[in-house]
Design a protein around this motif. Structure first.
Motif, PDB file in Angstrom:
ATOM      1  N   LYS A   1      -2.913  -4.087  -3.805  1.00 51.62           N
ATOM      2  CA  LYS A   1      -2.525  -4.076  -2.494  1.00 51.62           C
ATOM      3  C   LYS A   1      -1.926  -5.474  -2.490  1.00 51.62           C
ATOM      4  O   LYS A   1      -2.355  -6.248  -1.945  1.00 51.62           O
ATOM      5  CB  LYS A   1      -3.652  -3.779  -1.490  1.00 51.62           C
TER       6      LYS A   1
ATOM      7  N   GLU B   1      -7.829  -1.390   3.784  1.00 58.32           N
ATOM      8  CA  GLU B   1      -8.677  -0.654   3.339  1.00 58.32           C
ATOM      9  C   GLU B   1      -8.512   0.735   3.696  1.00 58.32           C
ATOM     10  O   GLU B   1      -8.942   1.576   3.086  1.00 58.32           O
ATOM     11  CB  GLU B   1     -10.151  -1.081   3.784  1.00 58.32           C
TER      12      GLU B   1
ATOM     13  N   GLN C   1      -8.288  -6.704  -2.375  1.00 55.56           N
ATOM     14  CA  GLN C   1      -8.472  -6.311  -3.870  1.00 55.56           C
ATOM     15  C   GLN C   1      -8.704  -7.365  -4.493  1.00 55.56           C
ATOM     16  O   GLN C   1      -8.058  -8.419  -4.173  1.00 55.56           O
ATOM     17  CB  GLN C   1      -7.667  -5.402  -4.084  1.00 55.56           C
TER      18      GLN C   1
ATOM     19  N   VAL D   1       0.755  -1.227   0.003  1.00 50.19           N
ATOM     20  CA  VAL D   1      -0.094   0.057  -0.084  1.00 50.19           C
ATOM     21  C   VAL D   1       1.003   1.339   0.104  1.00 50.19           C
ATOM     22  O   VAL D   1       2.160   1.063  -0.023  1.00 50.19           O
ATOM     23  CB  VAL D   1      -0.865   0.222   1.073  1.00 50.19           C
ATOM     24  N   THR D   2       0.152   2.611  -0.065  1.00 49.81           N
ATOM     25  CA  THR D   2       1.016   3.676  -0.328  1.00 49.81           C
ATOM     26  C   THR D   2       1.022   4.094   1.575  1.00 49.81           C
ATOM     27  O   THR D   2      -0.134   4.194   1.933  1.00 49.81           O
ATOM     28  CB  THR D   2       0.410   4.481  -1.039  1.00 49.81           C
ATOM     29  N   TRP D   3       2.083   4.082   1.987  1.00 48.70           N
ATOM     30  CA  TRP D   3       2.165   4.222   3.312  1.00 48.70           C
ATOM     31  C   TRP D   3       3.581   4.956   3.820  1.00 48.70           C
ATOM     32  O   TRP D   3       4.536   4.792   2.884  1.00 48.70           O
ATOM     33  CB  TRP D   3       2.283   2.837   4.128  1.00 48.70           C
TER      34      TRP D   3
ATOM     35  N   LYS E   1      -2.310   0.824  -9.803  1.00 52.51           N
ATOM     36  CA  LYS E   1      -2.078   1.732  -9.061  1.00 52.51           C
ATOM     37  C   LYS E   1      -3.243   1.135  -7.585  1.00 52.51           C
ATOM     38  O   LYS E   1      -2.986   1.877  -6.560  1.00 52.51           O
ATOM     39  CB  LYS E   1      -2.608   3.440  -9.190  1.00 52.51           C
ATOM     40  N   THR E   2      -4.256   0.389  -8.117  1.00 53.57           N
ATOM     41  CA  THR E   2      -5.109   0.162  -6.976  1.00 53.57           C
ATOM     42  C   THR E   2      -4.821  -1.272  -6.163  1.00 53.57           C
ATOM     43  O   THR E   2      -5.490  -1.616  -5.442  1.00 53.57           O
ATOM     44  CB  THR E   2      -6.614  -0.056  -7.458  1.00 53.57           C
TER      45      THR E   2
ATOM     46  N   TYR F   1      -5.866   2.291   3.652  1.00 52.37           N
ATOM     47  CA  TYR F   1      -4.678   3.208   2.762  1.00 52.37           C
ATOM     48  C   TYR F   1      -5.029   2.810   1.243  1.00 52.37           C
ATOM     49  O   TYR F   1      -5.741   2.135   0.859  1.00 52.37           O
ATOM     50  CB  TYR F   1      -3.672   2.343   3.066  1.00 52.37           C
ATOM     51  N   ASP F   2      -4.515   3.732   0.299  1.00 51.91           N
ATOM     52  CA  ASP F   2      -4.443   3.762  -1.009  1.00 51.91           C
ATOM     53  C   ASP F   2      -3.393   2.648  -1.368  1.00 51.91           C
ATOM     54  O   ASP F   2      -2.428   2.186  -0.895  1.00 51.91           O
ATOM     55  CB  ASP F   2      -3.935   4.964  -1.494  1.00 51.91           C
ATOM     56  N   GLY F   3      -3.805   2.045  -2.606  1.00 51.91           N
ATOM     57  CA  GLY F   3      -2.935   1.048  -3.155  1.00 51.91           C
ATOM     58  C   GLY F   3      -1.668   1.531  -3.634  1.00 51.91           C
ATOM     59  O   GLY F   3      -1.226   2.484  -3.844  1.00 51.91           O
TER      60      GLY F   3
END
Length: 571
Positions: free
Chosen positions: A268, A235, A292, A212-214, A265-266, A237-239
């Motif tokens: 995970k 859920e 996802q 994820v984007t973290w 980009k989605t 965070y963005d993928g």
């Protein structure tokens, strides 16, 4: 402890030393209507093996550092992985454990690193991390090996939280070439990775699954009970897209993700494996996503991929829900000659066991195989196919462990530490769990993440290595109780030299086994690259065929068994 599905009290003719995956039928019996605690479960009358824990005796002292100091930051609960490979080309499998570290403001003393253990033989290992050049502090997650420069030894790629790392191997000495190779300095959240020749140019590329984007300053506080802080689910965070590093030669890589059609980009992503799913001679890629839809990227033969996960049947559960895909593996478990999939999922979701019907179409066989019911309550991370009893059929091991240490506070029947699952393949698409029958230590609960399999002592059968989150690794020696024959096949290619994606077919006793050469798989991990074929009581091999990544097919006579043979691809 979570209630376990007991092993069926049956006499299976599958447990006799038959040959090469010959179908067998169990004696008719009715299983108990509800799972019973393991302590009172009836045992299979005869189990063909024992799994003996030898971690301490082998000299393995690795302890995973997850960085947890009470903040409940997401990456702390995800690692780590393990890779089995011959680091020094002496013919024995060595072990590399990926490791994380404490957060910089929480760190005291010398930071830990990943650890490389050299196999000395006789199931003894020596820590050679410093001498090998791998004593580099990282927040490491997954590890995979491949011969990127065609010099004959295995180079090491580590997927990290932060910049990924590439180490060139020169005879067991490793050099960090990440920056010189052109790998980006982005702060990705890497998970699993695999080497593969994505564009069929004869050079190994690297495909990295990102979670994820973290970032630490954007970590989200969550709670299970409205009072105590817990780890958040993805859920929140963005993928983050997978990343393909394309090998351009001379030790250089460029980002080829978009050009290959692999940008998502989605995503995970936690699990990844490459193999020729549809038997068209082109590598495909399967990615397991957490909450996802899972992806199946079909290789088009021109270096690009088409995502067909929904069409293939692996994207969602049978109820149309995206599950928490963790690790995955690829092999032919039902003996129909096509490559099947296993995908680990969250508790209350069961493991997915996908039977390949042909043309990249899959059906989840878990509910009817015995795997579904046994895995419904546990949280599966690593999962791997292996012929654990050398009878010619692919069995299954699943590494379990929850992500939340306090899960029992809100779910009384779910535990943080969980026993693994070991399933014996009895033919006709059926699996029987034998976890509690192969040894008390093996069935003990653990917070497992990665699992890798390989013959660590050279006796023919496949041993296992588990990693735990924030705890000690565990090594199990496989002791077969009945003599069975085997053949191990190691492939050496010319283009690429390291032939990930090749498929080997072995026939004996009228039955054919199909095994793929895999790079990274399971979860954050890599099992031994050489392929082990169980022969049971058979003493001859009728046919051996290799389909190379180039599309070439070669046939090889086999003289002698119970040994490893090396097959080189004709130039």
């Amino acid at each position: 402890m979570t209630a376990r599905r007991p092993a069926l009290a049956l006499l299976f003719s599958a447990l006799l030393p038959l040959g090469c995956g010959r179908p067998v039928a169990p004696v008719e019996s009715t299983p108990p209507p509800t799972p019973a605690p393991a302590a009172t479960a009836p045992a299979i009358v005869e189990v063909p093996l024992r799994m003996e824990e030898v971690t301490k005796a082998a000299g393995i002292t690795f302890m995973h550092e997850n960085g947890a100091r009470g903040e409940r930051l997401l990456p702390e609960t995800m690692g780590s992985g393990v890779a089995l490979f011959d680091a020094d080309s002496d013919g024995r499998l060595d072990i590399y454990f990926a490791n994380a570290r404490a957060w910089p403001d929480k760190e005291t003393g010398t930071p830990p690193t990943g650890v490389l253990y050299r196999n000395l033989g006789d199931f003894k290992f020596q820590d050679v991390t410093k001498a090998s050049g791998l004593a580099v502090p990282l927040f490491g997650m997954g590890a995979t090996t491949g011969d990127m420069d065609a010099d004959g030894d295995q180079d090491l790629f580590i997927a990290c939280l932060g910049p990924d790392k590439l180490f060139r191997n020169d005879g067991g000495k490793f050099t960090d070439v990440s920056r010189a190779a052109g790998l980006a300095e982005e702060q990705d959240f890497g998970s699993s990775a695999t080497w593969l020749d994505a564009d069929q140019d004869g050079q190994l590329d690297i495909l990295v699954a990102n979670y994820v984007t973290w970032s630490r300053d954007k970590d989200i506080n969550c709670t299970l009970d409205g009072v105590h802080e817990s780890y958040c689910t993805p859920e929140s965070y963005d993928g983050a897209s997978p990343r393909l590093w394309r090998n351009t030669g001379g030790g250089k890589f460029v980002d080829g993700t978009v050009a290959a059609g692999l940008e998502k980009k989605t995503a995970k992503a936690l699990g990844i494996v490459a193999g020729d799913i549809d038997e068209d001679g082109v590598l495909d890629v399967v990615i397991a996503n957490d909450t996802q839809p899972n992806y199946l990227f079909r290789g088009k033969g021109d270096g690009t991929f088409e995502e067909v996960g929904v069409r293939s049947g692996i994207a969602f559960s049978e109820g149309g829900v995206a599950r928490a895909g963790m690790g995955l593996d690829l092999s032919d478990f039902d003996g129909n000659g096509k490559l099947d999939l296993v995908i680990g999922n969250f508790s209350n979701e069961m493991v997915g066991l996908y039977r390949n019907e042909g043309h990249a179409l899959f059906v989840d066989a878990a509910p009817g195989s015995g795997v579904g019911r046994a895995t419904i309550a546990t949280l599966a991370f690593g999962c791997a196919f292996l012929d654990v009893d050398l009878d010619g059929r692919e069995d299954l091991v699943v590494a379990d462990g929850h992500i939340e240490p306090d899960i029992e506070r809100v779910q009384a029947k779910v535990t943080y530490a969980e026993p693994p699952h070991l399933f014996l393949n009895v033919g006709s698409g059926k699996m029987v769990e034998i976890t509690t029958d192969v040894g008390e230590a093996f069935a003990a609960p653990q917070v497992a993440r990665g699992v890798a399999t390989g013959d660590l002592d050279g006796d023919g059968d496949l041993d296992m290595v588990f990693t735990q989150n924030g705890a000690a690794a565990r090594v199990f020696r496989n002791d077969l109780l009945q003599p069975r024959h085997w053949l191990r096949v190691a492939l050496k290619g010319t283009a690429p030299r390291d032939p990930i994606g090749a498929v080997v077919k072995l026939t004996c006793g009228g039955a054919t086994q199909v095994r793929p050469v895999r790079g990274g798989s399971a979860y954050l991990s890599q099992s031994a690259r050489a392929l082990t074929f169980g022969l049971g009581s058979a003493t001859t091999v009728e046919a051996l065929e290799v389909r190379w990544p180039s599309g070439a097919v070669t046939k090889h006579p086999v003289e002698g068994i119970d040994r490893e043979i090396v097959i080189e691809q004709p130039s």
